[in-house]
Design an enzyme around this catalytic site. Structure first.
Site, PDB file in Angstrom:
ATOM      1  N   LYS A 188     -10.284   1.912  -2.287  1.00 53.06           N
ATOM      2  CA  LYS A 188      -9.659   1.421  -0.591  1.00 53.06           C
ATOM      3  C   LYS A 188     -11.335   1.512  -0.401  1.00 53.06           C
ATOM      4  CE  LYS A 188      -7.310   1.035   3.194  1.00 53.06           C
ATOM      5  NZ  LYS A 188      -6.183   2.196   4.023  1.00 53.06           N
TER       6      LYS A 188
ATOM      7  N   CYS B  50      -5.243  -2.845   2.886  1.00 50.21           N
ATOM      8  CA  CYS B  50      -4.911  -1.960   4.259  1.00 50.21           C
ATOM      9  C   CYS B  50      -6.344  -3.028   5.084  1.00 50.21           C
ATOM     10  CB  CYS B  50      -4.638  -1.151   4.413  1.00 50.21           C
ATOM     11  SG  CYS B  50      -3.777  -0.778   5.819  1.00 50.21           S
TER      12      CYS B  50
ATOM     13  N   GLU C 181       1.039  -0.746  -0.141  1.00 51.66           N
ATOM     14  CA  GLU C 181      -0.194   0.104  -0.508  1.00 51.66           C
ATOM     15  C   GLU C 181       0.672   1.351  -0.131  1.00 51.66           C
ATOM     16  OE1 GLU C 181      -3.662   2.488   2.129  1.00 51.66           O
ATOM     17  OE2 GLU C 181      -2.206   0.924   4.079  1.00 51.66           O
TER      18      GLU C 181
END
Length: 302
Positions: free
Chosen positions: A142, A183, A69
């Site tokens: 995300k 994440c 990331e």
């Protein structure tokens, strides 16, 4: 409320998706490479480093390579807008060009970590997937933004500078069907369950957990997602010596489907982890412990 004996609309949707999307069956074993690179404040240096680590992974046999990331810039609001690229304008995106060229020249699939994407006046934390022909196969923004406030420890609000994505991402590749998360997406089991229902055999989570949450949760979350869904989970982090004030945990890892077992992992330094994925382990585990058949959706969703 009386429990229903018929599947809910949500269950129907997930079952239909699973039936319609057939996982490619020509690949049973392959190697994955996790490139845990040290991120600097110089984009060109980061691009060169990523290119070199991708090559190192390929030289060790990797057919699927995962990047971390936020690997083109430090994890800081001081850099996100400055380093953002518009992937709709491929000619003006050096990151897109490098990744496309690397995937094509090595004949591999790349889950390209995540980078700041600029689109229609918004910034997104975005992961791109490139196929062996160098073409963009999928793009994941995300979904779950990391907002945390623990007095005396850490305060961080990703939603202050990024907009959230609104779609799950599952992509058919030359090494099978892959679900993508970034994440904090790993904290939400519903997303992983959706990917499993749609036929994913591996979920890739580029991530940059900080030291506080990383020590407590990084391994736990990976093992839980893998064990609950009886599939592989791969994570890739920047190294801890990356630039910026955000202290990164590291520990890029491949987790297996049988008991959430750790197949391979790293420390916090810059490195490349290469390990084998064997899809037959998924079928063996699901046959011996058929969790899908044992689920009681009539109770959960009533």
């Amino acid at each position: 409320m009386m429990a229903s004996s018929t599947p809910s609309s949500i269950e129907h949707t997930m079952l239909a998706a699973s039936e319609q999307l057939q996982v490619p069956s020509n690949i049973t074993k392959f190697k994955i490479g996790l490139c845990q690179l040290s991120v600097t404040s110089e984009k060109n240096q980061n691009l060169a480093c990523a290119r070199n680590l991708i090559k190192a992974a390929v030289e060790r046999g990797a057919r699927l390579v995962v990047l971390p990331e936020m690997w083109t810039c430090p994890y800081s609001n001081d850099y996100f807008a400055k380093f953002a690229e518009d992937f709709e304008n491929e000619d003006a995106s050096p990151t897109f060009f490098m990744l496309s060229e690397a995937a094509c020249s090595h004949g591999i699939t790349i889950v390209a970590g995540s980078v700041p994407e600029s689109c229609d006046g918004q910034l997104y934390n975005t992961s791109c997937v490139f196929g062996p022909d160098g073409k963009l196969k999928a793009k994941h923004r995300k979904i779950h933004l990391f907002d945390i406030e623990i007095p005396g420890d850490i305060t961080f609000k990703e939603s202050d500078f990024f907009a959230a994505g609104d779609k799950p991402t599952i992509v058919d590749t030359d090494v099978g069907r892959i679900g993508i998360g970034i994440c904090h997406d790993i904290r939400f089991p519903e997303l992983a369950a959706l990917y499993r229902a749609k036929g994913a055999r591996i979920i890739c989570y580029p991530g940059a957990f900080n030291i506080s949450t990383g020590e407590l949760l990084w391994e736990v979350m990976q093992r839980a997602r893998a064990a609950d869904n009886q599939l592989f989970v791969a994570t890739c982090s920047p190294s801890r010596d990356s630039s910026g004030s955000y202290a990164i945990w590291g520990h890029s890892t491949l987790v297996g489907p049988q008991s959430g077992e750790i197949i391979a992992t790293s420390g916090h330094e810059e490195t490349v982890v290469v390990a084998e994925i064997d899809y037959s382990k998924i079928e063996l585990q699901r046959k011996g412990l058929p969790l899908d058949k044992q689920k009681r959706a009539d109770i959960y969703l009533s």
